[in-house]
Enzyme design. Sequence first.
Site, PDB file in Angstrom:
ATOM      1  N   GLY A   1       2.925  -1.766   3.901  1.00  0.00           N
ATOM      2  CA  GLY A   1       1.892  -1.136   4.698  1.00  0.00           C
ATOM      3  C   GLY A   1       2.138   0.355   4.811  1.00  0.00           C
ATOM      4  O   GLY A   1       2.673   0.846   5.816  1.00  0.00           O
TER       5      GLY A   1
ATOM      6  N   SER B   1      -0.210   3.048   2.743  1.00  0.00           N
ATOM      7  CA  SER B   1      -1.423   3.828   2.537  1.00  0.00           C
ATOM      8  C   SER B   1      -2.474   3.552   3.598  1.00  0.00           C
ATOM      9  O   SER B   1      -2.599   2.430   4.109  1.00  0.00           O
ATOM     10  CB  SER B   1      -2.010   3.537   1.151  1.00  0.00           C
ATOM     11  OG  SER B   1      -1.119   3.902   0.136  1.00  0.00           O
TER      12      SER B   1
ATOM     13  N   SER C   1      -1.060  -4.681  -1.501  1.00  0.00           N
ATOM     14  CA  SER C   1      -1.021  -5.768  -2.473  1.00  0.00           C
ATOM     15  C   SER C   1      -0.381  -7.026  -1.876  1.00  0.00           C
ATOM     16  O   SER C   1       0.683  -6.964  -1.258  1.00  0.00           O
ATOM     17  CB  SER C   1      -0.247  -5.337  -3.716  1.00  0.00           C
ATOM     18  OG  SER C   1      -0.967  -4.349  -4.415  1.00  0.00           O
TER      19      SER C   1
ATOM     20  N   GLU D   1      11.483   2.531  -5.408  1.00  0.00           N
ATOM     21  CA  GLU D   1      10.226   2.118  -6.020  1.00  0.00           C
ATOM     22  C   GLU D   1       9.981   2.839  -7.334  1.00  0.00           C
ATOM     23  O   GLU D   1       9.387   2.292  -8.253  1.00  0.00           O
ATOM     24  CB  GLU D   1       9.074   2.378  -5.038  1.00  0.00           C
ATOM     25  CG  GLU D   1       7.718   1.949  -5.562  1.00  0.00           C
ATOM     26  CD  GLU D   1       6.628   2.113  -4.533  1.00  0.00           C
ATOM     27  OE1 GLU D   1       5.458   1.969  -4.908  1.00  0.00           O
ATOM     28  OE2 GLU D   1       6.937   2.402  -3.354  1.00  0.00           O
TER      29      GLU D   1
ATOM     30  N   GLU E   1       0.606  14.001  -9.181  1.00  0.00           N
ATOM     31  CA  GLU E   1       0.677  15.342  -8.613  1.00  0.00           C
ATOM     32  C   GLU E   1       1.790  15.453  -7.567  1.00  0.00           C
ATOM     33  O   GLU E   1       2.516  16.445  -7.512  1.00  0.00           O
ATOM     34  CB  GLU E   1      -0.676  15.718  -7.983  1.00  0.00           C
ATOM     35  CG  GLU E   1      -1.794  15.933  -8.991  1.00  0.00           C
ATOM     36  CD  GLU E   1      -2.298  14.639  -9.623  1.00  0.00           C
ATOM     37  OE1 GLU E   1      -2.923  14.702 -10.706  1.00  0.00           O
ATOM     38  OE2 GLU E   1      -2.067  13.549  -9.034  1.00  0.00           O
TER      39      GLU E   1
END
Length: 704
Positions: free
Chosen positions: A123, A125, A157, A240, A357
């Site tokens: 949890g 974004s 997800s 990650e 970016e």
Amino acid sequence: MTDDDLGELRRQVRDLVGEWRDGDRFRPVCDAWLRSYDTEFSRALADRGWIGLTWPREYGGQARSNRARLVVTEELLRAGAPVAAHWIADRQIGPAVLRYGSPALRERYLPLIAAGAVTFCLGMSETESGSDLASVRTTARPDGDGWLLTGGKIWTSHAHRSTHAYVLCRTGTGGDRHEGLTELIVDMSAPGVTVRPIVDLRGEHHFNEVVFDDVHVPGDHVLGTAGNGWTQVTEQLSFERGGMERVLSTYPLLAATVDACADRRDADAALGEALARLAGLRGLAWRIAGELDAGQAPVHAAAVLKDLGTEFEADVNEIARTVLDVEPDPDADGPAGLLAQGLLAAPGFSIRGGTTEVLRTIIAKGAARSPRRGGDELRELTDDVLGGHGGDPEGLPTLWSTVHGLGWTGVSVPESAGGSGGTLTDLAALVRGLGRHGVSLPLAETVLAARQFAAAGRGLPDGVATVVTGDGIAVTGGRLRGTAARVPWVAAARTLLVYAGDETFAVTADHPGVRVTPGRNLAAEPRDDVTVDVPVTDGMRLTGAAPAGTVRAEAALLTAAALTGALETAVEHTRQHVTTREQFGRPLLAFQAVGQTLARMTAHTLLAGTALDAALAGPDPLRVAAARVLTGRAATLVARGAHQLHGAMGVTREHPLHLSTRRLWSWRDENGTQQFWARTLGAALVPRGSAGVWSWLTDEETDS
């Protein structure tokens, strides 16, 4: 099984995967670590101790190395196995609990994760935050002995399948928006949790929106320290980003493409370049795992792996599409179906785990902060000797007598043969220094010749020597005849080591039958055409010298070393320029486009250096080919980026940048072009099929 038995571990994982695949219990898919969910498969891995592999045994782990974990994960990913059920918990949440969790949290959750009994979703974004995690608006306020969590997360997800969630929320305010962030472990079955499905481009449901409406979270379910969430989450993101899932999402498609082309030769160059990139990225992942085992936090390298890895796995789609000339078909098996999966998944590759970016901002800031590394004594020696001597050579530079006096011309030649001892790796370090300082000397050429004189049991050549290879020279009628083009330093040489078919000859450069036509490369270094027409004598033959192919490979390896040195200096000049020069009242680096370009330059230079290290580690000529492909790619990108960021300052010889970039443009095509080495790699590996390619990629089988 000991911790060093990585080969046996790899075999065990392959056996399990093969058993499930052959039993039609799963089909290989692209992006399997996110999309292919099977709790039974995860529990089969757990039964073998392969979830939480690196964790202490008291928490259900096996206390094995991060390289052992890499072996497990890359075998699962390359097979497109159904690993999504445990992936987030194993990769990210478990290590975070182990590092920041209280003893009670560790004892409660780690054994359950390792057993495949507890699954996690992330949890992070939020709809208005995008990649700006510091702007999260989900809040948690104190409530007795716990917290009340309110807000929402999106693109979460497998939230509809997970037993628990990791949630980044705001528990306090401060002048800095990075303050007051807290990480919570939330039970997804708690009252007030609502999960709403989101369907992705492939028409699949793994994304979700999650709403928390005054969800009670026990006070002991804070991960780490309340308010310290920003520091913790940025470290967790390196877990990650540093894994092979950022490289192998489309590997099943690449493997199918290799297998489809095993009997074709027209795809060698395209697939060879792809395999070189994959080898470099896998080598970087191996390095990151080793640094984690050493207790380091390779945040910068992990960001580079994620940036270049996601670029690669998206490019696999286009490589397959072009090479196979196939239409994507979502209902098909084989390459057409895998291509459809890869294309529809690819837009997410460069977003999840931090957008491209954002990652390049991290890389650029890391490059701007870090002074160029010193390192080992040999590097420091080369810097001391070569510093300030860069420039265009006019004849044989006077520095030659210095390096000869220091014994550099005998490095990697046995002392028993009159050399200075050492290894080819030591010689590569010296040549890398020449590239780093823009110094032109016939060092590589002279030592390569000396190595063959020593192998033949002859005294070492006196003065400068160079190697003449190619198909243009042969022995006919008892004479050594022919012409070789663009041979380095012939005009300065006293001795020529000439290859003619399977034979090797020593020819004095002043022999009447030797004619030299001077030439030069873009860096003004001598590249001469030489014609020989001399009678063959027994004294000219060098019996015992290595074959021409071996010497060409060594020359190519040293060219890769020189390129890597020039890459480092071009990046360093650029780093200094964009951090000190101002435009519109700000340093150039403050402009996002500038930072993005510097980041790409830095990333490709790191990858080139990783490939060079792999090539130097063993005698495999295919590693040399991969290094030449990656240093060539980097040379193009870095030279272009350096001149773009230097602007008008870089297009004159007033600035030393040209000493690096003119060499990059020259050396990338010497001793075999980038295209030649890509074809060489493809021609050697593609006929082996995907299984043979994978064996070559993963030939490190110990933790050392």
